[in-house]
Design a protein around this motif. Structure first.
Motif, PDB file in Angstrom:
ATOM      1  N   TYR A  48     -25.380  -9.904 -18.704  1.00 56.99           N
ATOM      2  CA  TYR A  48     -25.886 -11.276 -18.680  1.00 56.99           C
ATOM      3  C   TYR A  48     -24.949 -12.143 -17.847  1.00 56.99           C
ATOM      4  N   PHE A  49     -25.483 -13.262 -17.339  1.00 52.92           N
ATOM      5  CA  PHE A  49     -24.675 -14.191 -16.557  1.00 52.92           C
ATOM      6  C   PHE A  49     -23.775 -14.997 -17.480  1.00 52.92           C
ATOM      7  N   ASP A  51     -22.073 -17.469 -16.449  1.00 49.73           N
ATOM      8  CA  ASP A  51     -22.218 -18.869 -16.030  1.00 49.73           C
ATOM      9  C   ASP A  51     -23.514 -19.504 -16.506  1.00 49.73           C
ATOM     10  N   VAL A  53     -26.667 -18.986 -15.593  1.00 47.28           N
ATOM     11  CA  VAL A  53     -27.507 -19.391 -14.477  1.00 47.28           C
ATOM     12  C   VAL A  53     -28.930 -19.584 -14.986  1.00 47.28           C
ATOM     13  N   ALA A 191     -21.215 -15.877  -8.932  1.00 45.62           N
ATOM     14  CA  ALA A 191     -21.455 -16.092 -10.360  1.00 45.62           C
ATOM     15  C   ALA A 191     -20.716 -15.029 -11.151  1.00 45.62           C
ATOM     16  N   VAL A 193     -20.575 -12.422 -14.143  1.00 44.16           N
ATOM     17  CA  VAL A 193     -21.548 -11.620 -14.887  1.00 44.16           C
ATOM     18  C   VAL A 193     -20.816 -10.739 -15.894  1.00 44.16           C
TER      19      VAL A 193
END
Length: 208
Positions: A48-49, A51, A53, A191, A193
């Protein structure tokens, strides 16, 4: 299913530890200092991100791969294990772009505590992991880059003696790993992850 496997391992460890207290060998030097295993492992990322997103969910496929490890016993109950495996995963964004594939080279080093009950030897451990990302395939993008990172892990497993020299093994690891992903060589698109794979393995080992 994963929670059931982990709960079963923890329950077994408590049972074996209670039995082992009554069956402990008096000679604390009666053990093999080295052992090696060959396993087939399932590497299942829980991606999963970090950050958060908006509207994007990244997925890395589950992969099966060979794995080898070497264990050195510091004492009868404490050991250090070095494990090496490499796996290749398809990468995609749910309902979005195909991000090709990525290979992970994941050596791990863990400190383990072993329990003894007749031919059973369960263990628990914790350690560190260094993951190298290579063979990037960008899929629908022009390019994609993954940053090599250090993570950490927890571990539980069980050895069962077939003879004085040979044994079979079941092993469970949860790796906590975060990486930075950059698309199209654009640093503004970088990003973080979380990969966080579960590694479940079954194999055979030899003492020497």
């Amino acid at each position: 299913m994963k929670k059931l496997i982990l709960s079963t391992i923890i329950t077994c460890l408590f049972v074996f530890n209670a039995q082992a207290q009554d069956e402990e060998k008096t000679n604390d030097e009666d053990y093999n200092k080295w052992q090696a295993r060959v396993r087939v492992v399932m590497v299942d990322p829980a991606t999963y991100f970090y950050d958060n997103v908006d509207g994007i969910e990244v997925e890395l496929s589950t992969a099966f791969a060979p794995e080898i490890d070497i264990t050195y016993f510091l004492s009868r109950k404490m050991s250090v294990e070095l494990m090496l495996t490499t796996s290749t995963h398809d990468v995609k964004i749910a309902d979005g772009n195909n991000l090709g594939s990525i290979s992970l080279l994941s050596p791990t080093l863990s400190l383990q505590h072993h329990f003894y009950s007749n031919d059973f030897k369960p263990y628990v451990g914790a350690g560190i992991n260094y993951t190298s990302f290579y063979n990037e395939d960008a899929g629908d993008l022009n390019s994609i880059d993954y940053k090599n990172q250090v993570g950490y892990l927890i571990q539980a497993g069980l050895d069962y003696n077939l003879s004085e020299k040979w044994f079979i093994n079941f092993d469970f690891k949860k790796v906590f790993l975060k990486t930075e992903v950059t698309a199209n060589n654009d640093s503004t698109s970088t990003a973080e992850v979380n990969v966080d794979p579960i590694i479940i393995g079954f194999g055979v080992g030899m003492k020497f």
